[in-house]
Design a protein around this motif. Structure first.
Motif, PDB file in Angstrom:
ATOM      1  N   GLU A 197     -49.652   0.115  35.753  1.00 19.51           N
ATOM      2  CA  GLU A 197     -50.157  -0.769  36.763  1.00 19.51           C
ATOM      3  C   GLU A 197     -51.070   0.120  37.741  1.00 19.51           C
ATOM      4  OE1 GLU A 197     -48.026  -4.099  38.699  1.00 19.51           O
ATOM      5  OE2 GLU A 197     -46.489  -2.741  38.207  1.00 19.51           O
ATOM      6  N   LYS A 198     -52.036   0.976  37.145  1.00 20.82           N
ATOM      7  CA  LYS A 198     -52.891   1.781  37.712  1.00 20.82           C
ATOM      8  C   LYS A 198     -53.863   1.029  38.466  1.00 20.82           C
ATOM      9  CE  LYS A 198     -51.467   5.871  37.379  1.00 20.82           C
ATOM     10  NZ  LYS A 198     -50.791   6.481  38.852  1.00 20.82           N
ATOM     11  N   VAL A 199     -54.423  -0.179  37.930  1.00 24.95           N
ATOM     12  CA  VAL A 199     -55.186  -1.073  38.590  1.00 24.95           C
ATOM     13  C   VAL A 199     -55.085  -1.408  39.899  1.00 24.95           C
ATOM     14  CG1 VAL A 199     -56.552  -1.793  36.508  1.00 24.95           C
ATOM     15  CG2 VAL A 199     -54.640  -3.115  37.331  1.00 24.95           C
ATOM     16  N   ASN A 200     -53.784  -1.764  40.440  1.00 17.19           N
ATOM     17  CA  ASN A 200     -53.351  -2.005  41.722  1.00 17.19           C
ATOM     18  C   ASN A 200     -53.119  -0.904  42.552  1.00 17.19           C
ATOM     19  OD1 ASN A 200     -53.474  -4.634  40.468  1.00 17.19           O
ATOM     20  ND2 ASN A 200     -51.318  -4.456  39.900  1.00 17.19           N
ATOM     21  N   TYR A 201     -53.780   0.394  42.223  1.00 15.26           N
ATOM     22  CA  TYR A 201     -53.417   1.481  43.060  1.00 15.26           C
ATOM     23  C   TYR A 201     -54.147   1.522  44.581  1.00 15.26           C
ATOM     24  CZ  TYR A 201     -52.609   6.510  44.178  1.00 15.26           C
ATOM     25  OH  TYR A 201     -52.276   7.654  44.867  1.00 15.26           O
ATOM     26  N   MET A 202     -53.455   1.560  45.681  1.00 19.36           N
ATOM     27  CA  MET A 202     -54.386   1.607  46.852  1.00 19.36           C
ATOM     28  C   MET A 202     -54.076   2.966  47.710  1.00 19.36           C
ATOM     29  SD  MET A 202     -56.206  -1.470  46.697  1.00 19.36           S
ATOM     30  CE  MET A 202     -56.505  -2.172  47.896  1.00 19.36           C
ATOM     31  N   SER A 214     -47.203  14.742  46.572  1.00 20.23           N
ATOM     32  CA  SER A 214     -46.908  13.276  46.704  1.00 20.23           C
ATOM     33  C   SER A 214     -46.277  12.688  45.297  1.00 20.23           C
ATOM     34  CB  SER A 214     -48.192  12.467  46.822  1.00 20.23           C
ATOM     35  OG  SER A 214     -48.740  12.742  48.187  1.00 20.23           O
ATOM     36  N   GLY A 215     -45.606  11.774  45.365  1.00 17.61           N
ATOM     37  CA  GLY A 215     -45.176  10.944  44.455  1.00 17.61           C
ATOM     38  C   GLY A 215     -44.407   9.723  44.468  1.00 17.61           C
ATOM     39  N   LEU A 216     -43.957   9.366  45.715  1.00 19.89           N
ATOM     40  CA  LEU A 216     -43.499   8.244  46.176  1.00 19.89           C
ATOM     41  C   LEU A 216     -44.453   7.119  46.339  1.00 19.89           C
ATOM     42  CD1 LEU A 216     -40.764   6.429  46.870  1.00 19.89           C
ATOM     43  CD2 LEU A 216     -41.435   7.134  49.271  1.00 19.89           C
ATOM     44  N   GLU A 217     -44.239   5.920  45.486  1.00 16.98           N
ATOM     45  CA  GLU A 217     -45.320   4.840  45.815  1.00 16.98           C
ATOM     46  C   GLU A 217     -44.280   3.721  45.971  1.00 16.98           C
ATOM     47  OE1 GLU A 217     -48.790   6.607  42.872  1.00 16.98           O
ATOM     48  OE2 GLU A 217     -47.574   4.571  42.292  1.00 16.98           O
ATOM     49  N   TRP A 250     -49.757  -0.847  44.697  1.00 17.27           N
ATOM     50  CA  TRP A 250     -48.934   0.219  44.607  1.00 17.27           C
ATOM     51  C   TRP A 250     -49.551   1.223  45.711  1.00 17.27           C
ATOM     52  CZ3 TRP A 250     -44.348   0.485  43.233  1.00 17.27           C
ATOM     53  CH2 TRP A 250     -43.672  -0.235  42.256  1.00 17.27           C
ATOM     54  N   VAL A 251     -48.821   1.596  46.808  1.00 21.45           N
ATOM     55  CA  VAL A 251     -49.439   2.426  47.953  1.00 21.45           C
ATOM     56  C   VAL A 251     -48.646   3.744  48.127  1.00 21.45           C
ATOM     57  CG1 VAL A 251     -49.836   2.582  50.533  1.00 21.45           C
ATOM     58  CG2 VAL A 251     -49.970   0.468  49.149  1.00 21.45           C
ATOM     59  N   ALA A 270     -41.286   6.664  41.450  1.00 26.66           N
ATOM     60  CA  ALA A 270     -41.986   8.058  41.585  1.00 26.66           C
ATOM     61  C   ALA A 270     -42.873   8.237  40.476  1.00 26.66           C
ATOM     62  CB  ALA A 270     -40.793   9.033  41.586  1.00 26.66           C
ATOM     63  N   VAL A 271     -43.930   8.793  40.817  1.00 30.49           N
ATOM     64  CA  VAL A 271     -44.855   9.250  39.881  1.00 30.49           C
ATOM     65  C   VAL A 271     -44.885  10.709  39.762  1.00 30.49           C
ATOM     66  CG1 VAL A 271     -46.476   7.268  40.114  1.00 30.49           C
ATOM     67  CG2 VAL A 271     -46.912   9.417  41.446  1.00 30.49           C
ATOM     68  N   THR A 272     -45.538  11.533  38.714  1.00 32.57           N
ATOM     69  CA  THR A 272     -45.401  12.801  38.388  1.00 32.57           C
ATOM     70  C   THR A 272     -46.548  13.444  38.592  1.00 32.57           C
ATOM     71  OG1 THR A 272     -45.896  12.536  36.021  1.00 32.57           O
ATOM     72  CG2 THR A 272     -43.332  12.479  36.819  1.00 32.57           C
ATOM     73  N   ASN A 273     -46.635  14.848  38.428  1.00 33.19           N
ATOM     74  CA  ASN A 273     -47.704  15.657  38.894  1.00 33.19           C
ATOM     75  C   ASN A 273     -48.098  16.611  37.583  1.00 33.19           C
ATOM     76  OD1 ASN A 273     -49.233  18.279  39.926  1.00 33.19           O
ATOM     77  ND2 ASN A 273     -49.390  16.828  41.677  1.00 33.19           N
ATOM     78  N   LYS A 274     -49.226  16.736  37.264  1.00 33.99           N
ATOM     79  CA  LYS A 274     -49.778  17.605  36.249  1.00 33.99           C
ATOM     80  C   LYS A 274     -49.201  19.091  36.281  1.00 33.99           C
ATOM     81  CE  LYS A 274     -52.966  18.167  32.576  1.00 33.99           C
ATOM     82  NZ  LYS A 274     -54.167  17.664  31.851  1.00 33.99           N
ATOM     83  N   ASN A 275     -49.193  19.604  37.546  1.00 35.55           N
ATOM     84  CA  ASN A 275     -49.358  20.915  37.621  1.00 35.55           C
ATOM     85  C   ASN A 275     -48.144  21.377  38.595  1.00 35.55           C
ATOM     86  OD1 ASN A 275     -51.678  21.472  36.359  1.00 35.55           O
ATOM     87  ND2 ASN A 275     -52.544  20.697  38.144  1.00 35.55           N
ATOM     88  N   LYS A 276     -47.607  20.286  39.388  1.00 38.18           N
ATOM     89  CA  LYS A 276     -46.423  20.767  40.384  1.00 38.18           C
ATOM     90  C   LYS A 276     -45.072  20.184  40.128  1.00 38.18           C
ATOM     91  CE  LYS A 276     -49.303  22.184  44.200  1.00 38.18           C
ATOM     92  NZ  LYS A 276     -49.627  21.877  45.514  1.00 38.18           N
ATOM     93  N   ARG A 277     -44.126  20.744  40.077  1.00 41.46           N
ATOM     94  CA  ARG A 277     -42.604  20.116  40.081  1.00 41.46           C
ATOM     95  C   ARG A 277     -42.477  19.402  41.645  1.00 41.46           C
ATOM     96  NH1 ARG A 277     -41.298  21.559  44.555  1.00 41.46           N
ATOM     97  NH2 ARG A 277     -40.213  23.461  45.067  1.00 41.46           N
ATOM     98  N   ARG A 278     -41.750  18.345  41.678  1.00 40.00           N
ATOM     99  CA  ARG A 278     -41.363  17.843  42.860  1.00 40.00           C
ATOM    100  C   ARG A 278     -40.090  17.406  43.153  1.00 40.00           C
ATOM    101  NH1 ARG A 278     -41.133  12.198  44.448  1.00 40.00           N
ATOM    102  NH2 ARG A 278     -41.389  11.796  46.472  1.00 40.00           N
TER     103      ARG A 278
END
Length: 360
Positions: A39-44, A243-246, A253-254, A287-295
């Motif tokens: 649902e990336k189109v709804n990313y705000m 960041s990671g929590l939406e 999605w915020v 929770a979304v992930t990050n390409k370079n960093k662990r969270r």
């Protein structure tokens, strides 16, 4: 001594952290989600700054302004961040450092704390109920903290040194903050100050430590599937720089970005939504992930005892607000949720009163 009740089995799955260590470029198909799920189109992200900040000290002292901010936060967002909560920065940092050290341990050592096949305490992944479901890009350590007799110390890591004492001190502070927040929630729900604390009889408090490794294709995976929390309230400590929590707000999605150091993210769970007859919302989040960093993140859940019956308060029901939820025994409701994959708010159907056809 009374032991913690068992909750739900979860199928064993590969350790994501170890998988990334072995091959950081590979993302197995079991973790890949389609565009509709992401649902990336709804990313705000521009709405992130509107998520309320509440001064805990003012709130605890009965500030009308802060109570109104809390009410708006619970109605419009289901999430807010608290500052001036009195938890020592040193303790927060010690907890974060100890979590980092635990996840740096060799896999053989971490797996000595692996979840049993019939429950969710320990190291692993929960909510895995079928071989076919898409998996989350993350690992977790889940422990029961309160009441004391629910603790199963075989799952409490012995390294790093002093981790047990740090968890106890940190969780005690989360309990203090959580109980005070419930007093404020009681007031804005038109109840006596200690009504919600009394309803719970004796709190169950659980800790979930989350580890989300980097992912080579973060746009294809979720660290944690979309869900709402089944309990009463959740207090989350995030990393300061990742960041990671939406959260879902009006279909969008915020992100909840870690703007202020040591702010605690709070969200209300299904129990508050049911008690308030839907006035206050337990909101989907992921929770979304990050390409370079662990969270990493530390989530403390406050829950009622198994035998507590939950239904809307009578004064929350009127002609404009008919009763939306039936009475449920919390233990049954929680187990119903745990025995299915996380899928938004579909698990709340068991408590919702089905719409009745009104004959003319």
């Amino acid at each position: 001594m009374e032991e913690a009740p068992t909750y739900a089995p979860s199928l064993p799955v590969p350790n994501v952290q170890e998988m990334v260590k072995m091959n950081p470029l590979e993302v197995p198909t079991k973790y890949v989600r389609n565009e509709e799920e992401m649902e990336k189109v709804n990313y705000m992200p521009q709405l992130s700054s509107e998520i309320p900040f509440i001064d805990f000290t003012l709130l605890s002292n009965g500030s009308i302004e802060e109570l109104l901010k809390l009410e708006v936060a619970c109605k419009d967002w289901g999430f807010f961040q608290i500052v001036n909560h009195g938890v020592q920065k040193e303790l927060i940092q010690r907890m974060k450092d100890a979590v980092d050290e635990f996840f740096k341990l060799p896999i053989e050592e971490k797996e000595t704390y692996a979840m049993l096949s019939n429950d969710i305490q320990g190291y692993g992944q929960a909510y895995v109920v079928s071989e076919e479901q898409t998996l989350d890009w993350g690992d977790a350590l889940i422990l029961f903290i309160y009441p004391d007799q629910y603790r199963n110390l075989r799952f409490w890591p012995k390294t790093p040194h002093g981790f047990k004492e740090i968890i106890e001190a940190y969780s005690s502070e989360m309990k203090r903050v959580g109980e005070e927040l419930l007093s404020s929630l009681s007031i804005i729900m038109g109840l006596e100050k200690h009504a919600l604390v009394g309803l719970h009889k004796e709190f169950i408090q659980a800790l979930r430590v989350n580890y989300y490794p980097p992912c080579n294709t973060p746009e294809q995976v979720l660290g944690m599937s979309s869900h709402s929390d089944t309990g009463t309230i959740t207090l989350l400590m995030q990393d300061d720089d990742v960041s990671g929590l939406e959260i879902r707000n009006k279909g969008n999605w915020v992100p909840i970005n870690p703007i202020l150091l040591d702010a605690i993210v709070v969200n209300i769970g299904d129990v508050i939504e049911i008690l308030s007859n839907g006035k206050f919302k337990s909101v989907e989040h992921r929770a979304v992930t990050n390409k370079n960093k662990r969270r990493t993140s530390n989530a403390s859940f406050l829950l009622p005892q198994d035998d507590v019956e939950v239904e809307p308060f009578h004064h929350m029901i009127d002609a404009q607000h008919p009763k939306m939820y039936q009475k449920v025994k919390f233990g049954d409701y929680l187990r119903h949720s745990l025995k299915r994959k996380m899928e938004g708010k579909t698990h709340t159907d068991v408590a919702r009163i089905k719409e009745q056809v009104i004959e003319k």
